[in-house]
Design a protein around this motif. Sequence first.
Motif, PDB file in Angstrom:
ATOM      1  N   ARG A   4       0.818  -1.209   0.000  1.00  0.00           N
ATOM      2  CA  ARG A   4       0.000   0.000   0.000  1.00  0.00           C
ATOM      3  C   ARG A   4       0.854   1.262   0.000  1.00  0.00           C
ATOM      4  NH1 ARG A   4      -5.293  -1.348   1.347  1.00  0.00           N
ATOM      5  NH2 ARG A   4      -5.535  -3.478   2.119  1.00  0.00           N
ATOM      6  N   ALA A   5       0.300   2.320  -0.608  1.00  0.00           N
ATOM      7  CA  ALA A   5       0.937   3.630  -0.578  1.00  0.00           C
ATOM      8  C   ALA A   5       0.549   4.333   0.723  1.00  0.00           C
ATOM      9  CB  ALA A   5       0.503   4.450  -1.787  1.00  0.00           C
ATOM     10  N   HIS A   6       1.034   5.541   0.903  1.00  0.00           N
ATOM     11  CA  HIS A   6       0.771   6.291   2.134  1.00  0.00           C
ATOM     12  C   HIS A   6      -0.717   6.510   2.377  1.00  0.00           C
ATOM     13  CE1 HIS A   6      -0.274  10.091   0.053  1.00  0.00           C
ATOM     14  NE2 HIS A   6       0.539   9.640  -0.868  1.00  0.00           N
ATOM     15  N   ASP A   7      -1.508   6.571   1.285  1.00  0.00           N
ATOM     16  CA  ASP A   7      -2.941   6.819   1.424  1.00  0.00           C
ATOM     17  C   ASP A   7      -3.764   5.542   1.575  1.00  0.00           C
ATOM     18  OD1 ASP A   7      -2.615   5.824  -1.111  1.00  0.00           O
ATOM     19  OD2 ASP A   7      -3.574   7.494  -2.152  1.00  0.00           O
ATOM     20  N   GLY A   8      -3.096   4.400   1.652  1.00  0.00           N
ATOM     21  CA  GLY A   8      -3.787   3.131   1.831  1.00  0.00           C
ATOM     22  C   GLY A   8      -4.133   2.422   0.539  1.00  0.00           C
ATOM     23  N   LYS A   9      -3.940   3.083  -0.597  1.00  0.00           N
ATOM     24  CA  LYS A   9      -4.254   2.470  -1.879  1.00  0.00           C
ATOM     25  C   LYS A   9      -3.236   1.381  -2.204  1.00  0.00           C
ATOM     26  CE  LYS A   9      -4.721   3.580  -6.802  1.00  0.00           C
ATOM     27  NZ  LYS A   9      -4.621   4.655  -7.830  1.00  0.00           N
ATOM     28  N   VAL A  10      -3.726   0.238  -2.691  1.00  0.00           N
ATOM     29  CA  VAL A  10      -2.843  -0.854  -3.081  1.00  0.00           C
ATOM     30  C   VAL A  10      -2.197  -0.501  -4.412  1.00  0.00           C
ATOM     31  CG1 VAL A  10      -2.723  -3.274  -3.789  1.00  0.00           C
ATOM     32  CG2 VAL A  10      -4.087  -2.618  -1.803  1.00  0.00           C
ATOM     33  N   ILE A  11      -0.867  -0.427  -4.408  1.00  0.00           N
ATOM     34  CA  ILE A  11      -0.136   0.009  -5.603  1.00  0.00           C
ATOM     35  C   ILE A  11       0.710  -1.107  -6.208  1.00  0.00           C
ATOM     36  CG2 ILE A  11      -0.058   2.448  -5.020  1.00  0.00           C
ATOM     37  CD1 ILE A  11       2.691   1.955  -3.769  1.00  0.00           C
ATOM     38  N   ALA A  12       0.838  -2.218  -5.493  1.00  0.00           N
ATOM     39  CA  ALA A  12       1.668  -3.311  -5.994  1.00  0.00           C
ATOM     40  C   ALA A  12       1.384  -4.563  -5.176  1.00  0.00           C
ATOM     41  CB  ALA A  12       3.150  -2.947  -5.915  1.00  0.00           C
ATOM     42  N   ALA A  13       2.014  -5.662  -5.585  1.00  0.00           N
ATOM     43  CA  ALA A  13       1.904  -6.921  -4.836  1.00  0.00           C
ATOM     44  C   ALA A  13       3.291  -7.542  -4.753  1.00  0.00           C
ATOM     45  CB  ALA A  13       0.941  -7.872  -5.535  1.00  0.00           C
ATOM     46  N   LEU A  26       6.776  -3.463   3.488  1.00  0.00           N
ATOM     47  CA  LEU A  26       6.975  -2.591   2.336  1.00  0.00           C
ATOM     48  C   LEU A  26       5.985  -1.434   2.337  1.00  0.00           C
ATOM     49  CD1 LEU A  26       7.894  -4.598  -0.896  1.00  0.00           C
ATOM     50  CD2 LEU A  26       8.826  -2.424  -0.121  1.00  0.00           C
ATOM     51  N   SER A  27       4.770  -1.686   2.794  1.00  0.00           N
ATOM     52  CA  SER A  27       3.766  -0.625   2.888  1.00  0.00           C
ATOM     53  C   SER A  27       4.235   0.457   3.855  1.00  0.00           C
ATOM     54  CB  SER A  27       2.423  -1.205   3.342  1.00  0.00           C
ATOM     55  OG  SER A  27       1.916  -2.115   2.393  1.00  0.00           O
ATOM     56  N   ARG A  28       4.841   0.055   4.962  1.00  0.00           N
ATOM     57  CA  ARG A  28       5.374   1.031   5.916  1.00  0.00           C
ATOM     58  C   ARG A  28       6.493   1.840   5.271  1.00  0.00           C
ATOM     59  NH1 ARG A  28       4.550  -3.247   9.596  1.00  0.00           N
ATOM     60  NH2 ARG A  28       6.724  -3.936   9.351  1.00  0.00           N
ATOM     61  N   ARG A  29       7.324   1.163   4.485  1.00  0.00           N
ATOM     62  CA  ARG A  29       8.410   1.856   3.794  1.00  0.00           C
ATOM     63  C   ARG A  29       7.867   2.875   2.778  1.00  0.00           C
ATOM     64  NH1 ARG A  29      13.717  -0.436   3.326  1.00  0.00           N
ATOM     65  NH2 ARG A  29      14.079  -2.066   4.862  1.00  0.00           N
ATOM     66  N   MET A  30       6.677   2.593   2.252  1.00  0.00           N
ATOM     67  CA  MET A  30       6.048   3.506   1.288  1.00  0.00           C
ATOM     68  C   MET A  30       5.232   4.595   1.984  1.00  0.00           C
ATOM     69  SD  MET A  30       7.166   2.437  -1.586  1.00  0.00           S
ATOM     70  CE  MET A  30       6.161   3.403  -2.712  1.00  0.00           C
ATOM     71  N   GLY A  31       5.255   4.611   3.323  1.00  0.00           N
ATOM     72  CA  GLY A  31       4.596   5.669   4.069  1.00  0.00           C
ATOM     73  C   GLY A  31       3.251   5.315   4.643  1.00  0.00           C
TER      74      GLY A  31
END
Length: 279
Positions: free
Chosen positions: A233-242, A271-276
């Motif tokens: 997930r990105a910083h806004d919670g949107k799933v951007i990858a797997a 990874l989501s945490r790393r993406m914010g």
Amino acid sequence: MSRTQKRADRGDETRADDDSPERGRGRGAAGSVQSVDRAVSVLEILARHGEAGVTEIAGELDVHKSTAFRLLGVLENRGLVSQASDRGKYFLGAGVLRLAGAAAVRLDISQEGVPVCREVADELGETVNIAVLDDDAAVNVMQARGAASVTAQNWLGRRTPLHATSSGKVLLAHMPPTLREGFLARPLPRFTERTVTGAALLRTELESVLARGYAVTTDELELGLAAAAAPIRAHDGKVIAAISVSGPVYRLGPERLPVVAKRMAAAGEELSRRMGYGF
């Protein structure tokens, strides 16, 4: 004055005729390529100068003002350029930021994913990939191989079907509902006897992916291949990858695959945490 002399005196105006429908029909693909090249040049001019008027752009492109105006009109309709109402000059629009943002996300995921993918690959001994949505497919943008996957095939840069891969199912499950239903309404190709091609069955499986936080596949894309994936997930919670792990069924069998899937869920959270996400 002769017609030839008039054409010569018009200079850029004659070149502007190159984009006319009559000429376009004669030039075919070559004319389309030239128009694309000029449109890209307009974006580069605006990136270099910050803003520019039609006359300036036409001068740098060496075309008539009407041609420059048409190019700007198309780019403005797509949100790639905007016009300052008080000065009449053009500048890069929000659409460029959207495209740049998408590219930046891929770069960020690839960079942030390196240590996570390597750690998981070393721990599990299998191939670990990060995939992003690319129209109606998943494309792998990062890969790390574990010790047991030395002879495994290279998935980097490969487009894979959404309905037959673990990464694809994660991305499909988190699509906006209208887009997901549009995808499910299409005929889905069968790769093996285990490929899920029915909309109702696939919809049920995607609901399970959302509920448990990961997806698994066995023999669905290729016989003998198993995989598990989780969302990033990105910083806004949107799933951007797997992020996924794949390997042969004899190593990722019914007992080990669920355990590995939970490990991928934890990797996805990291990874989501790393993406914010979560801050």
